[in-house]
Motif scaffolding. Structure first.
Motif, PDB file in Angstrom:
ATOM      1  N   TRP A  88      63.821  53.211 -19.960  1.00  0.00           N
ATOM      2  CA  TRP A  88      64.680  52.946 -18.809  1.00  0.00           C
ATOM      3  C   TRP A  88      65.372  51.615 -18.993  1.00  0.00           C
ATOM      4  O   TRP A  88      64.987  50.796 -19.832  1.00  0.00           O
ATOM      5  CB  TRP A  88      63.891  52.979 -17.496  1.00  0.00           C
ATOM      6  CG  TRP A  88      62.966  51.829 -17.263  1.00  0.00           C
ATOM      7  CD1 TRP A  88      63.236  50.645 -16.635  1.00  0.00           C
ATOM      8  CD2 TRP A  88      61.572  51.739 -17.647  1.00  0.00           C
ATOM      9  NE1 TRP A  88      62.132  49.833 -16.606  1.00  0.00           N
ATOM     10  CE2 TRP A  88      61.095  50.482 -17.212  1.00  0.00           C
ATOM     11  CE3 TRP A  88      60.698  52.598 -18.301  1.00  0.00           C
ATOM     12  CZ2 TRP A  88      59.778  50.069 -17.435  1.00  0.00           C
ATOM     13  CZ3 TRP A  88      59.394  52.193 -18.523  1.00  0.00           C
ATOM     14  CH2 TRP A  88      58.948  50.945 -18.090  1.00  0.00           C
ATOM     15  N   ASP A  89      66.435  51.401 -18.224  1.00  0.00           N
ATOM     16  CA  ASP A  89      67.215  50.173 -18.259  1.00  0.00           C
ATOM     17  C   ASP A  89      66.312  49.001 -17.885  1.00  0.00           C
ATOM     18  O   ASP A  89      65.805  48.934 -16.759  1.00  0.00           O
ATOM     19  CB  ASP A  89      68.377  50.300 -17.270  1.00  0.00           C
ATOM     20  CG  ASP A  89      69.208  49.026 -17.156  1.00  0.00           C
ATOM     21  OD1 ASP A  89      68.938  48.054 -17.892  1.00  0.00           O
ATOM     22  OD2 ASP A  89      70.131  48.997 -16.315  1.00  0.00           O
ATOM     23  N   GLY A  93      67.247  49.159 -14.066  1.00  0.00           N
ATOM     24  CA  GLY A  93      66.812  50.544 -13.899  1.00  0.00           C
ATOM     25  C   GLY A  93      65.489  50.669 -13.161  1.00  0.00           C
ATOM     26  O   GLY A  93      64.580  49.868 -13.363  1.00  0.00           O
ATOM     27  N   ALA A  95      62.204  53.011 -12.541  1.00  0.00           N
ATOM     28  CA  ALA A  95      61.477  54.080 -13.226  1.00  0.00           C
ATOM     29  C   ALA A  95      60.135  54.338 -12.554  1.00  0.00           C
ATOM     30  O   ALA A  95      59.405  53.405 -12.231  1.00  0.00           O
ATOM     31  CB  ALA A  95      61.249  53.711 -14.693  1.00  0.00           C
ATOM     32  N   LYS A 128      64.265  56.981 -12.204  1.00  0.00           N
ATOM     33  CA  LYS A 128      64.079  57.906 -13.322  1.00  0.00           C
ATOM     34  C   LYS A 128      62.614  58.298 -13.409  1.00  0.00           C
ATOM     35  O   LYS A 128      61.731  57.447 -13.351  1.00  0.00           O
ATOM     36  CB  LYS A 128      64.524  57.244 -14.626  1.00  0.00           C
ATOM     37  CG  LYS A 128      64.380  58.125 -15.859  1.00  0.00           C
ATOM     38  CD  LYS A 128      64.858  57.404 -17.116  1.00  0.00           C
ATOM     39  CE  LYS A 128      64.721  58.299 -18.339  1.00  0.00           C
ATOM     40  NZ  LYS A 128      65.168  57.587 -19.574  1.00  0.00           N
ATOM     41  N   LYS A 220      61.279  48.161 -11.541  1.00  0.00           N
ATOM     42  CA  LYS A 220      62.720  47.913 -11.410  1.00  0.00           C
ATOM     43  C   LYS A 220      63.052  46.921 -12.497  1.00  0.00           C
ATOM     44  O   LYS A 220      62.684  45.743 -12.416  1.00  0.00           O
ATOM     45  CB  LYS A 220      63.095  47.347 -10.043  1.00  0.00           C
ATOM     46  CG  LYS A 220      64.609  47.069  -9.927  1.00  0.00           C
ATOM     47  CD  LYS A 220      64.967  46.600  -8.546  1.00  0.00           C
ATOM     48  CE  LYS A 220      66.449  46.209  -8.458  1.00  0.00           C
ATOM     49  NZ  LYS A 220      67.365  47.314  -8.797  1.00  0.00           N
TER      50      LYS A 220
END
Length: 254
Positions: A88-89, A93, A95, A128, A220
């Motif tokens: 993930w970012d 991002g 997740a 995500k 995050k």
């Protein structure tokens, strides 16, 4: 100490999902060499320190847990290796990282089906979904095909590297005799549904892996918003709590 009493054979057959949950694989003789103590990873200075990990208290990890976990290599269900930090970012991002017990666990099939059905809800919150299980990629592929479960959301950790880094619970007592495991008896309908296409063939080749417990994390970027260790088999994190974590930013302490 409370113990789980197996249901009477007159009420549950050997093919029942509840019964299967408390059975070791037929080749469980290999458990004689089961690893009971945490491996060397736990002695690393940068590994997390866990505390107050219970059904009512969140797991507590070191501040650099995202960096430590990020370097752990696992596998896509299709077999390609990948590091956690690639999933993930790492800047913004969000997740949801669900760590299942192992791919041959009926309770994990139940959790995976719930996560699959909740995927649109997580995505609506900008999160995500990432599901990781113990076992080889070929075992993950079995679950993905038969449950079914989105292949692009499923990852395999055959050596339990992420579980070791996170200090998730492991052992005979946690797996078969923990009071938290009684929660599964309230979800018999869901277990039976998840069991429809279940196969014990998804059990990891390393049979000692059946003693591994899972957990749930929400990130995050690199910031950990939520963390919970499963106390026992089937003691899954409440998904409403996970969803709430996806929608809330962490509080900045001055």
């Amino acid at each position: 100490m409370a113990m789980i009493i197996s249901p009477s054979p007159r009420t549950l057959s050997s093919s029942s999902p509840i019964t299967q949950m408390f059975q070791l694989p037929r080749s469980s003789s290999s458990l004689s060499s089961t690893r009971i103590s945490p491996p060397a990873l736990h002695s690393r200075k940068s590994t997390p320190i866990s505390a107050k990990a219970s059904s009512n208290s969140p797991a507590v990890f070191s501040e650099d847990i995202s960096d430590v976990l990020g370097e752990v290599s696992i596998f896509r269900a299709t077999g390609e290796p990948v590091k956690f930090k690639q999933l993930w970012d790492q800047q913004e991002g969000v997740a949801v990282v669900a760590l299942l017990r192992h791919f041959g666990c009926v309770c994990c099939w139940e959790l995976a089906s719930t996560l699959r059905d909740s995927k649109p809800r997580f995505e609506s919150a900008g999160a995500k979904l990432i599901a990781v299980g113990v076992g080889e990629p070929k075992k993950a592929a079995i679950l993905a095909e038969r449950l079914p479960f989105p292949l692009d959301c499923l990852y395999a950790d055959p050596d339990r590297k992420a579980y070791d880094v996170l200090g998730l619970y492991y052992g005979l007592g946690r797996t078969f005799f923990n009071p938290a495991s009684t929660k599964v008896f309230s979800r018999f309908k869901e277990l039976r549904e998840a069991n429809k296409n279940y196969t014990i063939a998804a059990t990891p080749d390393d049979r000692s892996s059946v003693l591994q417990q899972g957990g749930m994390l929400v990130f995050k970027g690199k910031q950990l918003l939520y963390a919970r260790k499963d106390e026992g088999t089937g003691d899954h994190a409440p998904l409403d709590d996970v969803f709430d974590a996806c929608c809330k930013l962490p509080v900045t302490l001055s």
